[in-house]
Design a protein around this motif. Structure first.
Motif, PDB file in Angstrom:
ATOM      1  N   GLN A  58      47.375  36.155  55.249  1.00 27.68           N
ATOM      2  CA  GLN A  58      48.498  36.843  55.864  1.00 27.68           C
ATOM      3  C   GLN A  58      49.124  37.864  54.926  1.00 27.68           C
ATOM      4  N   ARG A  59      48.913  37.681  53.627  1.00 24.98           N
ATOM      5  CA  ARG A  59      49.471  38.603  52.638  1.00 24.98           C
ATOM      6  C   ARG A  59      48.356  39.090  51.716  1.00 24.98           C
ATOM      7  N   ILE A  60      48.211  40.408  51.633  1.00 28.15           N
ATOM      8  CA  ILE A  60      47.145  41.023  50.849  1.00 28.15           C
ATOM      9  C   ILE A  60      47.761  41.983  49.842  1.00 28.15           C
ATOM     10  N   GLU A 127      60.368  40.014  40.277  1.00 32.89           N
ATOM     11  CA  GLU A 127      61.064  39.772  41.534  1.00 32.89           C
ATOM     12  C   GLU A 127      60.513  38.561  42.282  1.00 32.89           C
ATOM     13  N   HIS A 128      59.526  37.895  41.676  1.00 29.57           N
ATOM     14  CA  HIS A 128      58.912  36.704  42.273  1.00 29.57           C
ATOM     15  C   HIS A 128      58.331  37.006  43.653  1.00 29.57           C
ATOM     16  N   VAL A 129      57.710  38.179  43.761  1.00 35.13           N
ATOM     17  CA  VAL A 129      57.041  38.554  45.013  1.00 35.13           C
ATOM     18  C   VAL A 129      55.760  37.746  45.140  1.00 35.13           C
ATOM     19  N   GLY A 130      55.430  37.406  46.373  1.00 29.76           N
ATOM     20  CA  GLY A 130      54.194  36.671  46.588  1.00 29.76           C
ATOM     21  C   GLY A 130      54.490  35.260  47.046  1.00 29.76           C
ATOM     22  N   PRO A 131      53.474  34.399  47.015  1.00 34.62           N
ATOM     23  CA  PRO A 131      52.112  34.675  46.575  1.00 34.62           C
ATOM     24  C   PRO A 131      51.300  35.393  47.640  1.00 34.62           C
ATOM     25  N   PHE A 132      50.203  35.992  47.203  1.00 38.43           N
ATOM     26  CA  PHE A 132      49.295  36.681  48.107  1.00 38.43           C
ATOM     27  C   PHE A 132      48.054  35.816  48.348  1.00 38.43           C
ATOM     28  N   ASP A 133      47.469  36.005  49.515  1.00 35.22           N
ATOM     29  CA  ASP A 133      46.279  35.233  49.890  1.00 35.22           C
ATOM     30  C   ASP A 133      44.988  35.893  49.431  1.00 35.22           C
ATOM     31  N   LEU A 134      45.011  37.217  49.333  1.00 38.60           N
ATOM     32  CA  LEU A 134      43.804  37.951  48.938  1.00 38.60           C
ATOM     33  C   LEU A 134      44.192  39.179  48.140  1.00 38.60           C
ATOM     34  N   PHE A 135      43.430  39.443  47.090  1.00 39.86           N
ATOM     35  CA  PHE A 135      43.621  40.607  46.242  1.00 39.86           C
ATOM     36  C   PHE A 135      42.339  41.434  46.258  1.00 39.86           C
ATOM     37  N   ALA A 151      47.145  39.631  38.952  1.00 38.72           N
ATOM     38  CA  ALA A 151      46.893  39.042  40.261  1.00 38.72           C
ATOM     39  C   ALA A 151      47.075  37.524  40.214  1.00 38.72           C
ATOM     40  N   LEU A 152      46.598  36.902  39.150  1.00 35.73           N
ATOM     41  CA  LEU A 152      46.738  35.449  39.046  1.00 35.73           C
ATOM     42  C   LEU A 152      48.201  35.024  39.014  1.00 35.73           C
ATOM     43  N   ASP A 153      49.051  35.859  38.428  1.00 37.51           N
ATOM     44  CA  ASP A 153      50.480  35.553  38.388  1.00 37.51           C
ATOM     45  C   ASP A 153      51.107  35.610  39.773  1.00 37.51           C
ATOM     46  N   LEU A 154      50.443  36.288  40.698  1.00 36.04           N
ATOM     47  CA  LEU A 154      50.967  36.457  42.053  1.00 36.04           C
ATOM     48  C   LEU A 154      50.141  35.690  43.085  1.00 36.04           C
ATOM     49  N   ALA A 155      49.299  34.774  42.594  1.00 36.49           N
ATOM     50  CA  ALA A 155      48.377  34.045  43.459  1.00 36.49           C
ATOM     51  C   ALA A 155      48.816  32.598  43.640  1.00 36.49           C
ATOM     52  N   LYS A 156      48.048  31.870  44.425  1.00 35.92           N
ATOM     53  CA  LYS A 156      48.255  30.438  44.625  1.00 35.92           C
ATOM     54  C   LYS A 156      46.881  29.799  44.792  1.00 35.92           C
ATOM     55  N   GLY A 210      25.235  53.820  46.311  1.00 39.35           N
ATOM     56  CA  GLY A 210      24.331  53.568  45.202  1.00 39.35           C
ATOM     57  C   GLY A 210      24.324  52.103  44.800  1.00 39.35           C
ATOM     58  N   TYR A 211      24.035  51.854  43.534  1.00 31.71           N
ATOM     59  CA  TYR A 211      23.865  50.505  43.003  1.00 31.71           C
ATOM     60  C   TYR A 211      25.150  50.061  42.313  1.00 31.71           C
ATOM     61  N   ASP A 212      25.701  48.936  42.777  1.00 31.19           N
ATOM     62  CA  ASP A 212      26.930  48.426  42.159  1.00 31.19           C
ATOM     63  C   ASP A 212      27.043  46.942  42.439  1.00 31.19           C
ATOM     64  N   GLY A 213      28.247  46.442  42.624  1.00 36.17           N
ATOM     65  CA  GLY A 213      28.439  45.037  42.885  1.00 36.17           C
ATOM     66  C   GLY A 213      29.908  44.668  42.848  1.00 36.17           C
ATOM     67  N   PHE A 214      30.190  43.384  43.108  1.00 35.44           N
ATOM     68  CA  PHE A 214      31.572  42.917  43.107  1.00 35.44           C
ATOM     69  C   PHE A 214      31.616  41.475  42.627  1.00 35.44           C
ATOM     70  N   ILE A 215      32.795  41.083  42.177  1.00 35.11           N
ATOM     71  CA  ILE A 215      33.067  39.680  41.851  1.00 35.11           C
ATOM     72  C   ILE A 215      33.990  39.120  42.924  1.00 35.11           C
ATOM     73  N   LEU A 216      33.682  37.921  43.358  1.00 37.00           N
ATOM     74  CA  LEU A 216      34.559  37.189  44.289  1.00 37.00           C
ATOM     75  C   LEU A 216      34.994  35.924  43.575  1.00 37.00           C
ATOM     76  N   ALA A 217      36.291  35.764  43.393  1.00 42.34           N
ATOM     77  CA  ALA A 217      36.840  34.586  42.725  1.00 42.34           C
ATOM     78  C   ALA A 217      37.834  33.894  43.637  1.00 42.34           C
ATOM     79  N   VAL A 218      37.892  32.579  43.544  1.00 44.29           N
ATOM     80  CA  VAL A 218      38.889  31.794  44.279  1.00 44.29           C
ATOM     81  C   VAL A 218      39.707  31.026  43.259  1.00 44.29           C
ATOM     82  N   VAL A 219      41.010  31.021  43.451  1.00 43.80           N
ATOM     83  CA  VAL A 219      41.913  30.328  42.534  1.00 43.80           C
ATOM     84  C   VAL A 219      41.836  28.833  42.781  1.00 43.80           C
ATOM     85  N   ASN A 220      41.587  28.069  41.737  1.00 40.14           N
ATOM     86  CA  ASN A 220      41.435  26.616  41.860  1.00 40.14           C
ATOM     87  C   ASN A 220      42.766  25.917  42.120  1.00 40.14           C
TER      88      ASN A 220
END
Length: 220
Positions: A58-60, A127-135, A151-156, A210-220
């Protein structure tokens, strides 16, 4: 091989991530304004939409708006009441993005913060904004590790972090590189790899970009 990549990318996009007048206009206006042609592909946009739906986000928070093309893809996937906050350093880029987002009918869903991302992120933390569901981290590559930490500071627990352009056309393996973007991405990869707060994987991609990639991480 690049011809094949382009043809296959078009094949999947036509069937799974069809464009429309709003998305095409966003790309056209970005090009007309002289913005760099570095927007995500349609298939990447649809992939982000699928992640948003899987996560029931709901929050990105998007770091790197450019012309708002990726912002539109993500905002369209949100449920009622959802919100995207997107950070852009360049006022010219932000102006193009505002126009594109308004034309998409997403003005009430998207908030653009203009200024250095590090400054905006620090203010949001204060300002304690967040947390966000996806970054979605897709800004200057040299600062990617810092954006990841912010991002981790604003995550859950359960938040997803997507870091784009990690392979750098294969140059990410060059430990002796003098390219700031390559070195920045290597720092980010090492930071994620050593971080017990997340579980992460990297995928290489080939596409019209072209040729690239991405990292997908989930907060434990």
């Amino acid at each position: 091989m690049e011809t094949t990549w382009n043809e296959v990318d078009a094949y999947f996009a036509e069937r799974l991530a069809p464009s429309d007048a709003v998305l095409e206009a966003a790309l056209a206006d970005s090009a007309a304004a002289g913005l760099p042609a570095i927007s995500i592909t349609a298939n990447e946009g649809k992939f982000l939409q699928v992640l948003i739906k899987i996560r029931k986000a709901q929050r990105i928070l998007e770091i790197g708006t450019l012309g708002g093309y990726s912002t539109i893809w993500m905002a369209r996937a949100l449920p009622k009441g959802g919100r995207v906050v997107t950070l852009e350093i360049d006022e010219k880029h932000a102006a193009v993005a505002r126009h594109n987002i308004e034309r998409a009918g997403l003005r009430g869903i998207v908030e653009i913060k203009v200024g250095p991302a590090a400054t905006s992120l620090a203010q949001m933390k204060r300002e304690h904004v967040g947390p966000f569901d996806l970054f979605f981290i897709d800004a200057d590559k040299a600062s990617t590790a810092e954006y990841y930490e912010a991002a981790l500071d604003l995550a859950k627990t359960g938040s997803l972090i997507v870091i784009d352009n990690v392979a750098r056309h294969g140059r990410v393996i060059e430990a002796d590189s003098d390219d700031g973007d390559v070195l920045g991405m290597r720092r980010a990869v090492e930071r994620v790899a050593a971080d017990p707060r997340v579980s992460a994987a990297a995928l290489q991609t080939v596409s019209t970009k072209g040729y690239d990639g991405f990292i997908l991480a989930v907060v434990n």
